[in-house]
Write a protein that holds these residues in place. Structure first.
Motif, short mmCIF file in Angstrom:
data_model
loop_
_atom_site.label_atom_id
_atom_site.label_comp_id
_atom_site.label_asym_id
_atom_site.label_seq_id
_atom_site.Cartn_x
_atom_site.Cartn_y
_atom_site.Cartn_z
N GLU A 1 0.75 -1.38 -0.08
CA GLU A 1 0.08 0.12 -0.13
C GLU A 1 0.80 1.45 0.13
O GLU A 1 0.47 2.26 -0.78
N LEU A 2 1.95 1.10 1.08
CA LEU A 2 3.03 2.46 1.07
C LEU A 2 3.47 2.63 -0.22
O LEU A 2 3.75 3.75 -0.81
N ILE A 3 4.21 1.62 -1.01
CA ILE A 3 4.82 1.87 -2.29
C ILE A 3 3.66 2.11 -3.50
O ILE A 3 4.02 3.27 -4.04
N GLN A 4 2.51 1.90 -3.29
CA GLN A 4 1.46 2.48 -4.17
C GLN A 4 1.23 3.85 -4.55
O GLN A 4 1.07 4.58 -5.09
N GLU A 5 1.09 3.98 -2.88
CA GLU A 5 0.62 5.35 -2.33
C GLU A 5 1.68 6.46 -2.67
O GLU A 5 1.50 7.50 -3.16
N LEU A 6 2.97 6.25 -2.06
CA LEU A 6 4.10 6.99 -2.22
C LEU A 6 5.16 7.12 -3.11
O LEU A 6 5.75 8.15 -3.32
N ALA A 7 5.21 5.75 -3.85
CA ALA A 7 6.46 5.73 -4.70
C ALA A 7 6.10 5.67 -6.12
O ALA A 7 6.94 5.94 -6.91
N ILE A 8 5.01 5.59 -6.50
CA ILE A 8 4.76 5.42 -8.02
C ILE A 8 4.41 6.62 -8.54
O ILE A 8 3.27 7.34 -7.96
N ILE B 1 9.55 4.56 -10.12
CA ILE B 1 9.23 4.05 -8.94
C ILE B 1 10.25 4.56 -8.01
O ILE B 1 11.22 4.36 -7.95
N ASP B 2 9.84 5.61 -7.12
CA ASP B 2 10.79 6.49 -6.39
C ASP B 2 10.79 5.83 -5.10
O ASP B 2 10.04 6.15 -3.99
N LEU B 3 11.56 4.73 -4.90
CA LEU B 3 11.50 3.86 -3.59
C LEU B 3 11.96 4.34 -2.44
O LEU B 3 11.89 4.29 -1.13
#
Length: 185
Positions: free
Chosen positions: A12-19, A36-38
């Protein structure tokens, strides 16, 4: 938090914050319609612990024995320290290391910083990989420092050839926690 809970929340956090959607040029020089800004996730106070849990679980599920984790600075740094801290909380001794792009010409002249990797079984990390170039640079640096690279592991695989290139050129397994399809990309 359960393993599945940690995995689901990190996703969820990857989808919300990184993409980030839109045309971008990747470090490989390739063009993509998303980025994708991990680092937006790996340096996030909640996500960091989740990364440690998810990545340590990934490595444990692969039944890999290792003492050190790290990779090319900058993408791998927070991933390695997240794993190190998660392992410590579970009474496991896993050290982190950082690989510079090139060997220093001053001081100790090291390319690999942190506790020595010489004679150690290590995992090379990256946050995400497109061509595998950063991970391969790290593998080469670790091997020059006397470390035994047993795998490369990334949080997100873009499915753009990194796995095949790393497995072919470095001769080690390539593992990833999330594929682009799983993230809806």
């Amino acid at each position: 938090m359960s393993e599945t809970g940690a995995r689901a929340r990190l996703k969820e956090l990857i989808q919300e914050l990184a993409i980030v959607r839109g045309k971008v040029i990747l470090s490989s020089g390739k063009e993509a319609d998303y980025y994708i800004d991990l680092r937006r996730v790996s340096l996030h106070q909640e996500a960091s612990g989740l990364i440690g849990e998810v990545m340590l679980d990934l490595l444990d599920e692969a039944k890999l024995e290792f003492t050190n984790v790290g990779g090319l600075t900058m993408g791998a740094d927070p991933v390695g320290t997240a794993i190190m801290h998660t392992a410590r909380a579970k009474d496991r001794a896993i050290d982190a290391f950082v690989v510079r792009k090139a060997q220093k010409s001053y001081g100790m002249g090291r390319q690999v910083e942190g506790p020595s990797v010489e004679g150690r079984d290590v995992i090379v990390l990256e946050d995400t990989s497109t061509t595998g170039g950063s991970a391969l640079t790290a593998v080469e640096g670790v091997r020059k420092a006397g470390g035994n690279v047993i795998a490369v592991a990334v949080i997100v695989d873009r499915n753009t050839g990194a796995k095949e290139r790393i497995e072919s050129e470095a001769g080690v397994p390539y593992l990833f926690a999330y594929g682009k399809k799983e993230l809806g990309l």
